[in-house]
Scaffold this active site. Structure first.
Site, short mmCIF file in Angstrom:
data_model
loop_
_atom_site.label_atom_id
_atom_site.label_comp_id
_atom_site.label_asym_id
_atom_site.label_seq_id
_atom_site.Cartn_x
_atom_site.Cartn_y
_atom_site.Cartn_z
N ASP A 143 0.79 -1.24 0.00
CA ASP A 143 0.00 0.00 0.00
C ASP A 143 0.82 1.29 0.00
OD1 ASP A 143 0.93 0.10 2.68
OD2 ASP A 143 -0.86 -0.98 3.37
N HIS A 158 6.44 -8.04 -0.88
CA HIS A 158 5.49 -8.56 -1.87
C HIS A 158 5.22 -7.57 -2.99
CE1 HIS A 158 4.09 -11.16 1.72
NE2 HIS A 158 4.98 -11.81 1.00
N CYS A 169 7.93 -7.07 -21.98
CA CYS A 169 9.14 -6.28 -22.24
C CYS A 169 9.70 -5.59 -21.00
CB CYS A 169 8.88 -5.23 -23.33
SG CYS A 169 7.83 -3.85 -22.79
N GLY A 286 -3.37 -11.14 18.72
CA GLY A 286 -3.63 -12.54 18.41
C GLY A 286 -2.36 -13.34 18.20
#
Length: 311
Positions: A143, A158, A169, A286
């Site tokens: 982002d 990524h 090309c 978490g």
């Protein structure tokens, strides 16, 4: 005209700029407990005992800017919808898949591209620019928010949604330039669809819109254009993997912010750091894939705890 020069786009049309409320920006943040002072002190000591800190950031950093992640309980994309991101092989082999992807991404771009950095991005920037502690930021996000915040030493693990590549090309285009070209060749009503957002900008739109959508092509060779993003099922480019390995070796500690480390490309950074006896701290809401590997784990919302760190 050299097709390998990044083409700069102008600003998007003003009518598609939105004001984002606090509730909207935090709607994708999972449930979490309040920060306790012990964790603040642990994190503060970890950060400022480092001289060459590598920061690995995940989707949990971007959720506080209003961009959803994939896996968070209750609020992640997988919990809210049956939608799954496009697979690399599908994009490469199917013209219909590329048409669907570009149509949906075209609509999602207006909202995705307007997201702004939050306190986490600015905290990381200050550790790099002012405190000279961060020597590398590796982000799993596409982002561009670390760059928007002013960080310089960023590796986009990524890739980024802000560049578009020709698969034939190797020409490189600015994503805003491609957006403007698509606006000229496609007439879409954004009143409803422009309110959607997903981690990759791939939003739902009516099937008839998809089927009539005109996809972009390379101006130099008419080749297939693809965002410079490592799609699911593809591999991170080898040169980028090797560069990150060098940065990990060159660091004395690794701080993970907002990542469950579910994707192996991020998890292997921690495996390398453990093998090389680096100090490691994971800050995440978490569980993570590395919780049982003997690292320091602090469970908290990044945007709650980082502003409490005394610099």
């Amino acid at each position: 005209m050299n097709p390998n020069i990044i083409r700069k786009g102008t600003k998007l049309i003003a009518q598609y700029r939105y004001q984002h409320s606090s509730a909207e920006l935090h709607q994708f943040v999972p449930k979490h407990n309040p920060v306790n002072e012990r964790d603040v002190k642990l994190l503060e000591d970890f950060i400022f005992s480092s001289k060459k800190l590598l920061v690995l950031t995940g989707a949990g950093v971007s959720t506080e800017s209003g961009i959803p992640d994939y896996r968070s309980e209750g609020v992640g994309l997988y919990a809210r919808t049956n939608h799954r991101p496009i697979q690399h092989i599908e994009f490469i082999k199917s013209a219909a898949a590329r048409q669907r992807y570009w149509a949906r991404n075209f609509v999602g771009w207006f909202r995705f591209s307007q997201r702004q950095p939050n306190s986490i991005h600015y905290f990381v920037r200050d550790l790099e620019i002012e405190d000279k502690i961060v020597h590398c930021v590796v982000t799993q996000n596409v982002d561009n928010l670390h760059f928007k915040a002013g960080s310089k030493k960023v590796i986009e693990l990524h890739g980024t949604g802000y560049r578009v590549l020709c698969l034939n090309c190797d020409a490189v285009y600015d994503r805003s330039y491609i957006q403007e070209k698509l606006m000229k060749t496609n007439n879409i009503n954004f009143d409803d669809t422009s309110k959607m957002i997903r981690p990759d900008g791939d939003v739902d739109i009516p099937l008839d819109v998809v089927k009539s959508f005109q996809t972009p092509a390379c101006e130099s060779c008419n080749g297939i254009l693809k965002p410079d993003i490592t799609f699911f099922g593809d591999n991170v480019p080898k040169y980028r993997v090797e560069l990150i390995k060098e940065k990990v070796t060159d660091s004395d500690s690794v701080l993970v912010l907002g990542s469950s480390l579910s994707v192996f490309s991020g998890y292997r950074i921690i495996l390398q750091a453990i093998e090389e006896s680096k100090n490691i701290c994971i800050l995440n809401i978490g569980p993570t894939r590395a919780d049982n590997l003997g690292v320091l784990k602090i469970e908290a919302k990044c945007g709650d705890i980082l502003p409490k760190i005394k610099r």
